[in-house]
Enzyme design. Structure first.
Site, mmCIF file in Angstrom:
data_model
loop_
_atom_site.group_PDB
_atom_site.id
_atom_site.type_symbol
_atom_site.label_atom_id
_atom_site.label_comp_id
_atom_site.label_asym_id
_atom_site.label_seq_id
_atom_site.Cartn_x
_atom_site.Cartn_y
_atom_site.Cartn_z
ATOM 1 N N LYS A 115 -50.256 39.603 -11.785
ATOM 2 C CA LYS A 115 -50.807 39.463 -13.134
ATOM 3 C C LYS A 115 -51.438 40.767 -13.607
ATOM 4 C CE LYS A 115 -51.389 34.510 -13.666
ATOM 5 N NZ LYS A 115 -52.324 33.398 -13.877
ATOM 6 N N LYS A 197 -39.128 33.020 -9.287
ATOM 7 C CA LYS A 197 -39.670 31.676 -9.535
ATOM 8 C C LYS A 197 -39.455 31.302 -11.000
ATOM 9 C CE LYS A 197 -44.190 31.184 -10.548
ATOM 10 N NZ LYS A 197 -45.630 30.975 -10.491
ATOM 11 N N LYS A 200 -43.476 29.710 -16.582
ATOM 12 C CA LYS A 200 -43.798 29.388 -17.974
ATOM 13 C C LYS A 200 -43.672 30.628 -18.836
ATOM 14 C CE LYS A 200 -47.796 26.503 -16.785
ATOM 15 N NZ LYS A 200 -49.258 26.588 -16.772
HETATM 16 P P1 TYM Z 1 -50.136 26.719 -13.011
HETATM 17 O O1 TYM Z 1 -50.421 26.111 -14.311
HETATM 18 O O2 TYM Z 1 -49.698 28.123 -12.968
HETATM 19 O O3 TYM Z 1 -49.064 25.875 -12.201
HETATM 20 C C1 TYM Z 1 -49.170 24.484 -12.110
HETATM 21 C C2 TYM Z 1 -48.483 23.928 -10.879
HETATM 22 O O4 TYM Z 1 -47.062 24.114 -10.948
HETATM 23 C C3 TYM Z 1 -46.593 24.702 -9.746
HETATM 24 N N1 TYM Z 1 -45.427 25.536 -10.054
HETATM 25 C C4 TYM Z 1 -44.224 25.402 -9.474
HETATM 26 N N2 TYM Z 1 -43.750 24.563 -8.545
HETATM 27 C C5 TYM Z 1 -42.452 24.679 -8.167
HETATM 28 N N3 TYM Z 1 -41.602 25.600 -8.706
HETATM 29 C C6 TYM Z 1 -42.031 26.457 -9.645
HETATM 30 N N4 TYM Z 1 -41.193 27.332 -10.168
HETATM 31 C C7 TYM Z 1 -43.400 26.386 -10.077
HETATM 32 N N5 TYM Z 1 -44.140 27.077 -10.984
HETATM 33 C C8 TYM Z 1 -45.371 26.540 -10.949
HETATM 34 C C9 TYM Z 1 -47.784 25.520 -9.250
HETATM 35 O O5 TYM Z 1 -47.694 25.789 -7.875
HETATM 36 C C10 TYM Z 1 -48.930 24.613 -9.583
HETATM 37 O O6 TYM Z 1 -49.075 23.614 -8.589
HETATM 38 N N6 TYM Z 1 -53.930 27.882 -10.226
HETATM 39 C C11 TYM Z 1 -53.190 26.655 -10.499
HETATM 40 C C12 TYM Z 1 -53.994 25.705 -11.365
HETATM 41 C C13 TYM Z 1 -55.242 25.247 -10.694
HETATM 42 C C14 TYM Z 1 -55.308 24.426 -9.518
HETATM 43 C C15 TYM Z 1 -56.706 24.254 -9.258
HETATM 44 C C16 TYM Z 1 -54.332 23.840 -8.702
HETATM 45 C C17 TYM Z 1 -56.518 25.514 -11.062
HETATM 46 N N7 TYM Z 1 -57.394 24.931 -10.205
HETATM 47 C C18 TYM Z 1 -57.101 23.498 -8.161
HETATM 48 C C19 TYM Z 1 -54.777 23.083 -7.618
HETATM 49 C C20 TYM Z 1 -56.146 22.918 -7.358
HETATM 50 C C21 TYM Z 1 -51.866 27.066 -11.135
HETATM 51 O O7 TYM Z 1 -51.190 27.897 -10.673
HETATM 52 O O8 TYM Z 1 -51.496 26.495 -12.242
#
Ligand code: TYM
Length: 333
Positions: A115, A197, A200
């Protein structure tokens, strides 16, 4: 007496449009777990502002994400659904945990390095501190398990380290959580570049299938998916990343195993696989989108879910925070 259930915690950031990667890796898995665990599902808006957001858009995305959770089948009666910024204990515990986390550890985080490159004009303290806030989220609820995609593995490891560090210095305070990955689809790849990967914020929107894509867009994206020149439908992540990714998506959306999927495509070409995968995704997404639209029109209902969730989440979170404040020696009258 009713057996106490284990606690599950997870969250998604309300940024951009979610992809089917977020669905397969996270939200879809949440729905399956909600009858087994006491679940807390958050919308991580405090994490979202580590990258600059337009305020009105962030508010809109927040409501859309709550509606999406519910439309995907997450039940606000069975689980605690809430907004991270509505529970002050998250920021409060993150501050304390900061004093148990080393700068070097944060600088080594892959996501921070990624990032920082993508947002070189805004490498703010929040971006560096992102994993500590995430640790605070999880530890406040004494979570046993955290269902996430594979990209969050490192953040889960640091959460465990911070918890153990604190527990060793004082006395057992935090549950040390385990990650919970889906059997298939912990990492869904970009349809145009299967080495990356699915994200979004992908540069090429044809590589990501968004939860908001209409049926035609879904079919088009799968038709254009990058495969290989060998022609055989077979699962081999290394040699055939594109085809393997399609098989994973097909399996996740149609409910058959990858092996069963491979069998059903025996003697058939990539065009069939792409078409069937597109169909399976479209069939799931269209009703979710309809339900999301219906929910979004009912602001009163969504606000009620937020209010109720904040109250229930705070009740649990404040208990942990109080314990932590006592242990570190904060004076209380
Ligand atoms: P975020 O919003 O980036 O992603 C949300 C979830 O989606 C999963 N993910 C994927 N899984 C499989 N294939 C992909 N291509 C893919 N892209 C995203 C991510 O692994 C995630 O589970 N930091 C976290 C948000 C968060 C969180 C927490 C999660 C904040 N506090 C506490 C667990 C516990 C995140 O990356 O969000």
């Amino acid at each position: 007496m009713e057996e106490t259930r284990k606690v599950l915690y997870s969250a998604v950031q309300p940024t951009n449009s979610l992809t089917i990667g977020n669905y397969i890796g996270a939200i879809g898995n949440w729905v399956r777990q909600q009858t087994k665990y006491d679940c807390f599902y958050a919308i991580a808006d405090m994490h979202a502002i580590t990258v600059r957001q337009t305020p009105a858009e962030l508010r809109q995305k927040t409501r859309e994400l709550l509606a999406l959770y519910i439309a995907c089948g997450v039940d606000p009666e069975a689980c605690v659904l809430y907004l991270q910024s509505s529970v002050p204990a998250h920021a409060e515990l993150a501050w304390v945990l900061n004093t148990f986390t080393y700068v070097g550890e944060m600088e080594r985080m892959t996501q921070f390095k990624d990032k920082s490159q993508r947002h070189a004009e805004n490498i703010n303290m929040g971006l560096l501190d992102y994993p500590v806030l995430m640790a605070a989220d999880i530890l406040l609820y004494q979570a046993d398990v955290v269902p996430v995609g594979a990209d969050q593995k490192q953040h889960l490891e640091i959460t465990r380290d911070i918890a153990e560090r604190f527990n060793n210095i004082y006395s057992p305070t935090f549950k040390v959580p385990e990650p919970l990955f889906t059997e298939v689809g912990a990492k869904i790849y970009d349809l145009q570049d299967p080495a990356k990967k699915m994200s979004k914020s992908a540069e090429n929107p044809n590589g990501s299938v968004f939860m908001t894509d209409d049926g035609d867009a879904v079919m088009k994206k799968f038709k254009r998916a990058v495969t290989d020149s060998d022609g055989e439908v077979r699962y081999d992540e290394e040699k055939k990343p594109g085809v393997s990714n399609l098989l994973t998506i097909y399996s996740a959306f149609s409910g058959v195993t990858v092996d069963e999927a491979v069998k059903s495509f025996e003697g058939r070409g990539y065009a069939d696989l792409k078409e069937a995968t597109g169909e399976a995704v479209r069939e799931k997404l269209v009703p979710i989108q309809e339900e999301q639209r219906r929910l979004l029109a009912d602001k009163g209902y969504l606000d009620g879910v937020f209010r109720n969730g904040a109250e229930r989440a705070a009740r649990t979170a404040n208990k942990t925070l109080e314990k932590v404040y006592r242990k570190v020696g904060f004076y209380k009258v």
